[in-house]
Design a protein around this motif. Structure first.
Motif, PDB file in Angstrom:
ATOM      1  N   GLY A  28       0.892  -1.081   0.007  1.00  0.00           N
ATOM      2  CA  GLY A  28       0.008  -0.079  -0.015  1.00  0.00           C
ATOM      3  C   GLY A  28       0.807   1.228  -0.082  1.00  0.00           C
ATOM      4  O   GLY A  28       0.365   2.330   0.145  1.00  0.00           O
ATOM      5  N   GLY A  29       2.077   1.334  -0.085  1.00  0.00           N
ATOM      6  CA  GLY A  29       2.922   2.337  -0.136  1.00  0.00           C
ATOM      7  C   GLY A  29       3.795   2.436   1.105  1.00  0.00           C
ATOM      8  O   GLY A  29       3.817   1.841   2.128  1.00  0.00           O
ATOM      9  N   VAL A  30       4.657   3.543   1.130  1.00  0.00           N
ATOM     10  CA  VAL A  30       5.475   3.724   2.111  1.00  0.00           C
ATOM     11  C   VAL A  30       4.884   3.953   3.414  1.00  0.00           C
ATOM     12  O   VAL A  30       3.910   4.671   3.781  1.00  0.00           O
ATOM     13  N   GLY A  31       5.347   3.001   4.391  1.00  0.00           N
ATOM     14  CA  GLY A  31       4.795   3.039   5.969  1.00  0.00           C
ATOM     15  C   GLY A  31       3.481   2.300   5.612  1.00  0.00           C
ATOM     16  O   GLY A  31       2.838   1.928   6.880  1.00  0.00           O
ATOM     17  N   GLY A  32       3.483   1.415   4.691  1.00  0.00           N
ATOM     18  CA  GLY A  32       2.191   0.404   4.736  1.00  0.00           C
ATOM     19  C   GLY A  32       2.541  -0.701   5.517  1.00  0.00           C
ATOM     20  O   GLY A  32       3.685  -1.205   5.611  1.00  0.00           O
ATOM     21  N   LEU A  33       1.433  -1.470   5.894  1.00  0.00           N
ATOM     22  CA  LEU A  33       1.472  -2.483   6.672  1.00  0.00           C
ATOM     23  C   LEU A  33       1.503  -3.916   5.827  1.00  0.00           C
ATOM     24  O   LEU A  33       0.538  -4.057   5.119  1.00  0.00           O
ATOM     25  N   CYS A  34       2.449  -4.730   5.769  1.00  0.00           N
ATOM     26  CA  CYS A  34       2.347  -5.680   4.855  1.00  0.00           C
ATOM     27  C   CYS A  34       1.634  -6.808   5.468  1.00  0.00           C
ATOM     28  O   CYS A  34       1.412  -7.078   6.762  1.00  0.00           O
ATOM     29  N   GLN A  35       1.303  -7.934   4.969  1.00  0.00           N
ATOM     30  CA  GLN A  35       0.597  -8.874   5.192  1.00  0.00           C
ATOM     31  C   GLN A  35       1.374  -9.867   6.394  1.00  0.00           C
ATOM     32  O   GLN A  35       0.615 -10.491   7.190  1.00  0.00           O
ATOM     33  N   ASP A  36       2.370 -10.100   6.104  1.00  0.00           N
ATOM     34  CA  ASP A  36       3.391 -10.825   7.164  1.00  0.00           C
ATOM     35  C   ASP A  36       3.540  -9.826   8.573  1.00  0.00           C
ATOM     36  O   ASP A  36       4.309 -10.513   9.395  1.00  0.00           O
ATOM     37  N   GLY A  37       3.089  -8.706   8.729  1.00  0.00           N
ATOM     38  CA  GLY A  37       3.109  -7.810   9.891  1.00  0.00           C
ATOM     39  C   GLY A  37       4.464  -6.952   9.847  1.00  0.00           C
ATOM     40  O   GLY A  37       4.811  -6.245  10.722  1.00  0.00           O
ATOM     41  N   THR A  38       5.014  -7.032   8.695  1.00  0.00           N
ATOM     42  CA  THR A  38       6.326  -5.973   8.691  1.00  0.00           C
ATOM     43  C   THR A  38       6.011  -4.812   7.945  1.00  0.00           C
ATOM     44  O   THR A  38       4.908  -4.862   7.656  1.00  0.00           O
ATOM     45  N   LEU A  39       6.619  -3.794   8.065  1.00  0.00           N
ATOM     46  CA  LEU A  39       6.177  -2.438   7.606  1.00  0.00           C
ATOM     47  C   LEU A  39       7.276  -2.402   6.147  1.00  0.00           C
ATOM     48  O   LEU A  39       8.439  -2.485   6.288  1.00  0.00           O
ATOM     49  N   TYR A  40       6.524  -1.571   5.191  1.00  0.00           N
ATOM     50  CA  TYR A  40       7.343  -0.978   4.079  1.00  0.00           C
ATOM     51  C   TYR A  40       7.765   0.238   4.090  1.00  0.00           C
ATOM     52  O   TYR A  40       7.254   1.089   4.405  1.00  0.00           O
ATOM     53  N   SER A 141       5.888   7.974   8.139  1.00  0.00           N
ATOM     54  CA  SER A 141       4.993   7.664   7.109  1.00  0.00           C
ATOM     55  C   SER A 141       3.969   6.736   7.625  1.00  0.00           C
ATOM     56  O   SER A 141       4.516   5.499   8.275  1.00  0.00           O
ATOM     57  N   GLY A 142       2.919   6.667   7.301  1.00  0.00           N
ATOM     58  CA  GLY A 142       2.018   5.692   7.580  1.00  0.00           C
ATOM     59  C   GLY A 142       2.173   4.866   9.080  1.00  0.00           C
ATOM     60  O   GLY A 142       2.224   5.456  10.116  1.00  0.00           O
ATOM     61  N   TYR A 143       2.478   3.622   9.089  1.00  0.00           N
ATOM     62  CA  TYR A 143       2.492   2.782  10.232  1.00  0.00           C
ATOM     63  C   TYR A 143       3.888   2.894  10.721  1.00  0.00           C
ATOM     64  O   TYR A 143       4.163   2.441  11.937  1.00  0.00           O
ATOM     65  N   LEU A 144       4.739   3.405  10.149  1.00  0.00           N
ATOM     66  CA  LEU A 144       6.078   3.714  10.735  1.00  0.00           C
ATOM     67  C   LEU A 144       6.152   4.811  11.975  1.00  0.00           C
ATOM     68  O   LEU A 144       6.782   4.912  12.895  1.00  0.00           O
ATOM     69  N   ALA A 145       5.239   5.782  11.788  1.00  0.00           N
ATOM     70  CA  ALA A 145       5.075   6.989  12.574  1.00  0.00           C
ATOM     71  C   ALA A 145       4.714   6.501  14.019  1.00  0.00           C
ATOM     72  O   ALA A 145       4.054   5.545  14.082  1.00  0.00           O
ATOM     73  N   GLY A 146       5.447   6.816  14.831  1.00  0.00           N
ATOM     74  CA  GLY A 146       5.420   6.602  16.313  1.00  0.00           C
ATOM     75  C   GLY A 146       6.249   5.265  16.694  1.00  0.00           C
ATOM     76  O   GLY A 146       6.282   4.941  18.037  1.00  0.00           O
ATOM     77  N   THR A 147       6.833   4.502  15.593  1.00  0.00           N
ATOM     78  CA  THR A 147       7.694   3.472  15.852  1.00  0.00           C
ATOM     79  C   THR A 147       9.186   3.384  16.205  1.00  0.00           C
ATOM     80  O   THR A 147       9.897   2.832  16.823  1.00  0.00           O
ATOM     81  N   PHE A 148       9.539   4.739  15.754  1.00  0.00           N
ATOM     82  CA  PHE A 148      11.012   5.066  16.049  1.00  0.00           C
ATOM     83  C   PHE A 148      11.205   6.065  17.290  1.00  0.00           C
ATOM     84  O   PHE A 148      10.209   6.774  17.547  1.00  0.00           O
ATOM     85  N   ASP A 149      12.302   6.222  17.893  1.00  0.00           N
ATOM     86  CA  ASP A 149      12.348   6.984  18.982  1.00  0.00           C
ATOM     87  C   ASP A 149      12.193   8.342  18.594  1.00  0.00           C
ATOM     88  O   ASP A 149      13.449   8.803  17.671  1.00  0.00           O
ATOM     89  N   ALA A 150      11.677   9.144  19.163  1.00  0.00           N
ATOM     90  CA  ALA A 150      11.444  10.562  18.886  1.00  0.00           C
ATOM     91  C   ALA A 150      11.468  11.313  20.269  1.00  0.00           C
ATOM     92  O   ALA A 150      10.975  12.514  20.637  1.00  0.00           O
ATOM     93  N   VAL A 151      11.596  10.561  21.381  1.00  0.00           N
ATOM     94  CA  VAL A 151      11.282  11.097  22.862  1.00  0.00           C
ATOM     95  C   VAL A 151      12.788  11.329  23.648  1.00  0.00           C
ATOM     96  O   VAL A 151      12.992  12.384  23.974  1.00  0.00           O
ATOM     97  N   SER A 152      13.768  10.414  23.296  1.00  0.00           N
ATOM     98  CA  SER A 152      14.868  10.441  24.202  1.00  0.00           C
ATOM     99  C   SER A 152      15.804  11.678  23.583  1.00  0.00           C
ATOM    100  O   SER A 152      15.826  12.133  22.540  1.00  0.00           O
ATOM    101  N   SER A 153      16.607  12.223  24.384  1.00  0.00           N
ATOM    102  CA  SER A 153      17.550  13.564  24.296  1.00  0.00           C
ATOM    103  C   SER A 153      18.348  13.039  22.733  1.00  0.00           C
ATOM    104  O   SER A 153      18.868  14.094  21.974  1.00  0.00           O
ATOM    105  N   ASN A 154      18.832  12.015  22.648  1.00  0.00           N
ATOM    106  CA  ASN A 154      19.670  11.573  21.620  1.00  0.00           C
ATOM    107  C   ASN A 154      19.411  10.176  20.942  1.00  0.00           C
ATOM    108  O   ASN A 154      20.122   9.240  21.388  1.00  0.00           O
ATOM    109  N   PRO A 155      18.448  10.143  20.289  1.00  0.00           N
ATOM    110  CA  PRO A 155      17.892   9.110  19.711  1.00  0.00           C
ATOM    111  C   PRO A 155      18.848   8.383  18.675  1.00  0.00           C
ATOM    112  O   PRO A 155      18.873   9.092  17.398  1.00  0.00           O
ATOM    113  N   TYR A 156      19.790   7.457  18.848  1.00  0.00           N
ATOM    114  CA  TYR A 156      20.798   7.045  18.044  1.00  0.00           C
ATOM    115  C   TYR A 156      20.385   5.506  17.242  1.00  0.00           C
ATOM    116  O   TYR A 156      20.160   4.859  17.941  1.00  0.00           O
ATOM    117  N   TYR A 157      20.393   5.516  15.833  1.00  0.00           N
ATOM    118  CA  TYR A 157      20.394   4.291  15.448  1.00  0.00           C
ATOM    119  C   TYR A 157      21.594   3.816  14.497  1.00  0.00           C
ATOM    120  O   TYR A 157      22.145   4.620  14.134  1.00  0.00           O
TER     121      TYR A 157
END
Length: 199
Positions: A28-40, A141-157
């Motif tokens: 369904g596009g960027v941030g879409g939920l795939c049938q296997d439960g992962t995100l595009y 984007s889409g279902y990706l929103a809220g799944t990455f750290d946006a709260v801590s002072s230094n969100p490092y990936y």
């Protein structure tokens, strides 16, 4: 992704050639939920990129990512694993991640991704530097929103790309830039979000 197919229609002695183009959008596009439960997560490095719904240490509970992110894993020892990427990304996160994990269990971040089973899939890896910066660009984007750290002072990936023999590249999810961090240090919590691309 689009596919153009040449076609020819012949009726009696008359013939005409034309192209038909079909397109498909993963999940369904960027941030879409795939049938296997992962995100595009869109096209990363020219390839479709998928991520688990949550960071390492967390699990999806039907509403959001529950649990505590695991920020205590080490990248590994101060040894050079592959080609250094001091100024640009070296790409090929999949091969780089496998090479890092092959050095032993002390290379916890890559080992985590290489051992992950998510959505019934086992081909996860520690992303390269470009893939990390791409994830930052689509994090809302889409279902990706809220799944990455946006709260801590230094969100490092973390990434699999090596700056030098003792440091690796990290994504700075507060500013959208990149930085470097010591391979053998856990002085600051760093988050792991594995990725996969279809073979």
């Amino acid at each position: 992704m689009s596919i153009t197919t040449p076609n020819t229609v012949t009726v009696g002695t008359y013939s005409t050639a034309f192209n038909s183009t079909t397109s498909s959008v993963f999940c369904g596009g960027v941030g879409g939920l795939c049938q296997d439960g992962t995100l595009y997560a869109g096209q990363g490095g020219g390839k479709p990129l998928f991520v688990p719904r949550c960071d390492a240490g967390q699990a999806w509970n039907g509403i959001g990512c529950a649990g505590t992110r695991n920020g205590t894993m080490r990248w590994g020892d101060n040894v050079q694993v592959g080609t250094l990427c001091p100024g640009v990304d070296c790409g090929n996160g999949k091969a780089r991640s496998a090479a890092i994990a092959a050095l032993g269990p002390q290379f916890e971040m890559a080992t985590y991704c290489e051992s992950l089973t998510e959505g019934g899939l086992t081909d996860w890896y520690l992303p390269d530097r470009n893939e990390i910066t791409h994830l930052y660009s689509v994090r809302l984007s889409g279902y990706l929103a809220g799944t990455f750290d946006a709260v801590s002072s230094n969100p490092y990936y973390v990434s699999s790309a090596e700056y030098d023999a003792s440091k690796f590249w990290i994504g700075l999810f507060k500013s959208g830039g990149v930085g470097i961090h010591s391979k053998d240090s856990t002085a600051f919590p760093m988050w792991v979000r594995c990725v996969r691309t279809p073979s």
